[in-house]
Every structure is written in C-alpha cells, then in structure tokens.
Write a protein that holds these residues in place. Structure first.
Motif, short mmCIF file in Angstrom:
data_model
loop_
_atom_site.label_atom_id
_atom_site.label_comp_id
_atom_site.label_asym_id
_atom_site.label_seq_id
_atom_site.Cartn_x
_atom_site.Cartn_y
_atom_site.Cartn_z
N VAL A 107 33.82 41.04 30.82
CA VAL A 107 32.85 41.35 31.86
C VAL A 107 33.50 41.26 33.24
O VAL A 107 33.36 42.15 34.08
CB VAL A 107 31.64 40.38 31.80
N GLU A 108 34.25 40.19 33.46
CA GLU A 108 34.92 40.02 34.74
C GLU A 108 35.90 41.15 34.99
O GLU A 108 35.99 41.69 36.11
CB GLU A 108 35.66 38.69 34.79
N GLY A 109 36.65 41.55 33.96
CA GLY A 109 37.59 42.64 34.11
C GLY A 109 36.92 43.95 34.50
O GLY A 109 37.42 44.69 35.35
N LEU A 110 35.78 44.23 33.86
CA LEU A 110 35.05 45.45 34.20
C LEU A 110 34.55 45.42 35.65
O LEU A 110 34.58 46.43 36.35
CB LEU A 110 33.87 45.63 33.25
N ILE A 111 34.08 44.25 36.08
CA ILE A 111 33.61 44.13 37.47
C ILE A 111 34.76 44.37 38.43
O ILE A 111 34.63 45.11 39.41
CB ILE A 111 33.00 42.73 37.69
N ARG A 112 35.90 43.77 38.15
CA ARG A 112 37.06 43.94 39.03
C ARG A 112 37.49 45.41 39.08
O ARG A 112 37.82 45.93 40.16
CB ARG A 112 38.22 43.06 38.56
N SER B 286 32.65 35.22 25.56
CA SER B 286 33.59 35.06 26.66
C SER B 286 33.21 36.01 27.80
O SER B 286 32.69 37.11 27.58
CB SER B 286 35.01 35.37 26.19
N ASN B 287 33.49 35.59 29.02
CA ASN B 287 33.20 36.43 30.19
C ASN B 287 34.42 37.21 30.67
O ASN B 287 34.33 37.91 31.69
CB ASN B 287 32.68 35.57 31.35
N ILE B 288 35.52 37.12 29.94
CA ILE B 288 36.76 37.74 30.41
C ILE B 288 36.61 39.26 30.54
O ILE B 288 37.01 39.86 31.54
CB ILE B 288 37.93 37.38 29.48
#
Length: 336
Positions: free
Chosen positions: A300-305, A296-298
């Motif tokens: 990864v996306e959270g860390l980027i945000r 899942s990319n969830i």
C-alpha cells in the motif's frame, strides 16, 4: 509511527503531501444540481472500504507525513457507525501524529452527530450551504430541507465546533443572495468561503452559462463591502479577506480563474479505495486490492509513493464562454 521506507511524500515538483481528503461513502441524502445527477447509481457496499480499512489506510498516510485528514463523502455522516472512525482517529491527535481531523458535510445529519464529533477531537466543520432561501435550497438540492441544515449548524456551534460555510458561486440567483450569506455567517462568527464551480460529473446544464469567476464577484462585492486581504491560512487553497463591516472572514477558492496547483499539498482517497492525486485528472491508483490482499502495509505504501511521484503539475479544468473541459467523475466519486 513509521513504516519501512518511511519519509515525506514529495512529488517531482517539490510539493509535499500533508493533507488527505478521505471519503467514507459515495452516498448522499441530497442531489445538488452542480454535484451529481438526480438518478445516481452508487457502488455496492462490498466495494466500499470498511471503517477498519479506512482507519488502517489513514495510519499509513499518517506514517508518511500526512498531518491533516478531512473526512468527506458523498455525505460522510450517513455512513453507519462513522463515529467509530472519528474515535479511532482521535487517538492520533495531540501526540504529534496528526494536527487535526476535520469534516465536510451538507449539514443534514449534523444535529445528531455534533456532540460526538466534538468529543472525538474534531474542532472544525465545513458545511455546504449555497442559499438561505428554503425554496431555492430545495431546487438546488432536489428536495432538501434547509431547516435540517440550520439546526445542524446551531448544534455544531453549541458543541463548540468552529463552523465554516462553503458556497458554490454561480451566475444568477446566487449573486443576489451572497450578501445575505455573508451577514448570516459573520453574524454567528462563522467564516464563509466562496468556491468557483468546477466541471465535475454530468450536471445536466451548461456550466459555461453558470460559471462565475470570483474575481468578477469580488469586484461586485467591493461596491458594497470593504474587503482587505489577510495572510490567514487553514492548510487548504482558500485566500481570505476581512469584511470590515462585519469583522468576519471571507474565503475565496479559485481553481478555475486563478490556478493554485503550484502549492497543492493534497491527496484524495475515494470510499472504494481509489487514490487521486489530482481532482482535475482522470487517473487514479487502486489501494483496495493491496489493503485486502495482505496484512502488511508495504505494498500500500509503495503504491501511494508511486502515485505521488507521478502527481501531475496541474489540473486540466477549463470553462470558457462556449466550451467546458472537465472530468466525468462526480465529487463523491473523487472523494470529496
């Protein structure tokens, strides 16, 4: 293409991140004196993101509003199989996912890859070239052969790529050679961009002695050339001038003398998956563990945000007559 919670990457100062500089390797076949030490220690290959992981990470950033991806290094064209990544990214060009995929290279491998790049939809290539003198090129790069770079430039032009030359401005020989670089670039319908030296890594010399403010260099150039400001922009920090005598464009990137952080739209990811929201600060966020820990990319996306939300207002670089303040990482460790 969307992900859960998708929306623009906007930091606390209202700057939207739309430009990703993605490093595909920390390795380079040159050892430029202002960039890295002669005896470099590179990461074990298992610590580098695979080409598949690099592509997956790119799609996450695209889903978060990134419109431009620049492939960097080290020297990106030494990465085995790099064509597969360009071909994968090419699927996102022309369908409103990405505006462009571009490349920064030292040019030594460009002759072998120019046709592939053009076929994959790359339209612009930046080539680092600080001198046209073969002897000084060997000195700056610690053994590089300028003939390979010149052949790469010609191959890129023949393939229909728009080539821009990048040169790091330094006191001394460069000041006597910059006119030749202008003539060379503009005579082949290439832009030339001059970049102020930044205190990255351990260069082995005193940057306070070599730093050349581009405002000072511009004044010197104006004694020989007619320069007029342009409103042109390519999505990066360069400010452009028209050189009347050649008709060509001259770009100036001034991170030191004229801080441009207020308009920063960039994030950098290293070849090991470290996300840097500012090249002039030491902090980073590890994306590799999240990539490898779940399909899942969830996360990864959270860390980027989270990283973008904490993006600093400006870098902390400083070069004065007697002191230098920078970061210990090399450009290749930063992600280009």
């Amino acid at each position: 293409m969307t992900y859960e919670g998708a929306g623009p990457l906007v930091d606390r100062f209202g700057r939207q991140v739309t430009y990703l500089r993605l490093s595909v390797t920390d390795r380079c076949d040159l050892r430029c004196t202002y960039c890295m030490s002669e005896d470099m220690t590179f990461l074990p290959r298992r610590e580098l993101l695979s080409l598949e992981e690099l592509y997956r990470l790119s799609t996450v950033f695209i889903g978060l509003g990134v419109r431009k991806i620049r492939i960097t290094g080290g020297e990106p064209l030494v990465r085995k199989g790099i064509g597969h990544l360009f071909n994968a990214l090419s699927r996102h060009l022309g369908n409103d996912d990405l505006d462009e995929v571009v490349l920064t290279t030292n040019g030594t491998q460009l002759a072998q890859h120019a046709t592939m790049l053009a076929s994959a939809g790359v339209r612009r290539v930046n080539v680092s070239l600080d001198t046209l003198d073969a002897g000084r090129y060997r000195q700056i790069t610690r053994g590089g052969q300028i003939e390979r770079v010149l052949a790469g430039i010609e191959a890129a032009l023949a393939a229909g790529l728009h080539v821009k030359l990048n040169a790091v401005a330094m006191r001394g020989s460069f000041e006597r050679e910059v006119d030749a670089l202008i003539r060379f670039a503009h005579g082949r319908h290439m832009d030339l961009t001059l970049i102020e030296e930044m205190p990255l890594g351990l260069a082995g010399f005193d940057r306070a002695n070599t730093y050349l403010p581009l405002g000072q260099l511009r004044q010197d150039l104006e004694t020989r050339w007619t320069l007029s400001p342009l409103a042109d922009a390519t999505g990066g920090p360069a400010r452009y001038l028209r050189v009347a005598e050649t008709g060509g464009r001259l770009g100036l990137i001034t991170p030191m003398s004229c801080n441009f952080c207020h308009s920063c739209n960039r994030a950098r990811v290293s070849s090991a998956g470290q996300l840097f929201t500012c090249m002039g600060q030491e902090g980073s966020v590890d994306l590799r563990a999240a990539l490898r820990g779940s399909e899942s990319n969830i996360e990864v996306e959270g860390l980027i945000r989270q990283a973008v939300a904490a993006k600093p207002e400006r870098h902390s670089f400083a070069i004065a007559d007697t002191s230098v303040s920078g970061v210990t990482r090399t450009m290749s460790a930063l992600g280009g």
